[in-house]
Design a protein around this motif. Structure first.
Motif, PDB file in Angstrom:
ATOM      1  N   ALA A 144      -7.629  29.434 -49.512  1.00  0.00           N
ATOM      2  CA  ALA A 144      -7.601  30.253 -48.300  1.00  0.00           C
ATOM      3  C   ALA A 144      -6.416  29.900 -47.411  1.00  0.00           C
ATOM      4  N   GLY A 145      -6.108  28.613 -47.308  1.00  0.00           N
ATOM      5  CA  GLY A 145      -5.072  28.178 -46.380  1.00  0.00           C
ATOM      6  C   GLY A 145      -3.657  28.376 -46.870  1.00  0.00           C
ATOM      7  N   LEU A 146      -3.249  27.556 -47.811  1.00  0.00           N
ATOM      8  CA  LEU A 146      -1.861  27.558 -48.269  1.00  0.00           C
ATOM      9  C   LEU A 146      -1.471  28.863 -48.953  1.00  0.00           C
ATOM     10  N   THR A 147      -2.285  29.318 -49.874  1.00  0.00           N
ATOM     11  CA  THR A 147      -1.974  30.566 -50.569  1.00  0.00           C
ATOM     12  C   THR A 147      -1.969  31.744 -49.603  1.00  0.00           C
ATOM     13  N   GLY A 148      -2.912  31.756 -48.669  1.00  0.00           N
ATOM     14  CA  GLY A 148      -2.956  32.831 -47.681  1.00  0.00           C
ATOM     15  C   GLY A 148      -1.711  32.878 -46.818  1.00  0.00           C
ATOM     16  N   VAL A 149      -1.254  31.720 -46.373  1.00  0.00           N
ATOM     17  CA  VAL A 149      -0.045  31.666 -45.549  1.00  0.00           C
ATOM     18  C   VAL A 149       1.171  32.126 -46.344  1.00  0.00           C
ATOM     19  N   LEU A 150       1.264  31.687 -47.599  1.00  0.00           N
ATOM     20  CA  LEU A 150       2.397  32.109 -48.431  1.00  0.00           C
ATOM     21  C   LEU A 150       2.377  33.613 -48.693  1.00  0.00           C
ATOM     22  N   LEU A 151       1.200  34.161 -48.940  1.00  0.00           N
ATOM     23  CA  LEU A 151       1.105  35.605 -49.160  1.00  0.00           C
ATOM     24  C   LEU A 151       1.419  36.391 -47.886  1.00  0.00           C
ATOM     25  N   LEU A 152       0.959  35.907 -46.733  1.00  0.00           N
ATOM     26  CA  LEU A 152       1.289  36.581 -45.474  1.00  0.00           C
ATOM     27  C   LEU A 152       2.789  36.549 -45.217  1.00  0.00           C
ATOM     28  N   ASP A 153       3.443  35.434 -45.544  1.00  0.00           N
ATOM     29  CA  ASP A 153       4.894  35.345 -45.396  1.00  0.00           C
ATOM     30  C   ASP A 153       5.589  36.329 -46.330  1.00  0.00           C
ATOM     31  N   ALA A 154       5.098  36.443 -47.553  1.00  0.00           N
ATOM     32  CA  ALA A 154       5.679  37.393 -48.504  1.00  0.00           C
ATOM     33  C   ALA A 154       5.525  38.829 -48.013  1.00  0.00           C
ATOM     34  N   VAL A 155       4.363  39.157 -47.455  1.00  0.00           N
ATOM     35  CA  VAL A 155       4.139  40.507 -46.930  1.00  0.00           C
ATOM     36  C   VAL A 155       5.067  40.783 -45.757  1.00  0.00           C
ATOM     37  N   SER A 156       5.303  39.776 -44.918  1.00  0.00           N
ATOM     38  CA  SER A 156       6.201  39.987 -43.779  1.00  0.00           C
ATOM     39  C   SER A 156       7.632  40.238 -44.252  1.00  0.00           C
TER      40      SER A 156
END
Length: 91
Positions: free
Chosen positions: A62-74
Motif C-alpha cells: 500500500a505504501g511504497l508501491t502506491g507512492v510510486l504509482l501515484l508519481d507515475a500517474v502524475s
C-alpha cells in the motif's frame, strides 16, 4: 458469529476493490483503489494472525508501491487508458 460476518465483509471488500482497480477507466482512481486494496489486504493478514506479513503488505504493497504509482500517474498527466485498436496509427 460476528467474526464470520467481519471476515465475510472483508473478503467482499477485497473482491470489490480488486475489480474496481482493474476496471477503472481513470489511472488516478485505479491507483487510489489499489492502495485501498493494499490496506484491506493488510487487515486480512492481521485477521489471519500474520502481523509480519501485514506490516510488509502495508509498507510495501500500500505504501511504497502506491507512492510510486501515484508519481507515475502524475508524470503521465492523468491521461486515460485507451486500448490499442488495430489500424488507429498508434505504435
Amino acid at each position: 458469529m460476528v467474526e464470520w460476518l467481519l471476515d465475510g465483509l472483508l473478503v467482499l471488500a477485497l473482491v470489490v476493490t480488486a475489480a474496481a482497480a482493474l476496471w477503472s477507466a481513470e489511472l488516478f482512481r485505479a491507483v487510489v483503489v489499489f492502495i485501498a486494496f493494499g490496506v484491506l489486504m493488510a487487515v486480512a493478514w492481521v485477521r489471519l494472525r500474520a502481523p509480519d506479513i501485514a506490516l510488509a503488505e502495508a509498507a510495501i504493497g500500500a505504501g511504497l508501491t502506491g507512492v510510486l504509482l501515484l508519481d507515475a500517474v502524475s508524470h503521465l498527466g492523468g491521461k486515460r487508458r485507451r486500448a490499442h485498436k488495430p489500424g488507429d496509427g498508434r505504435q
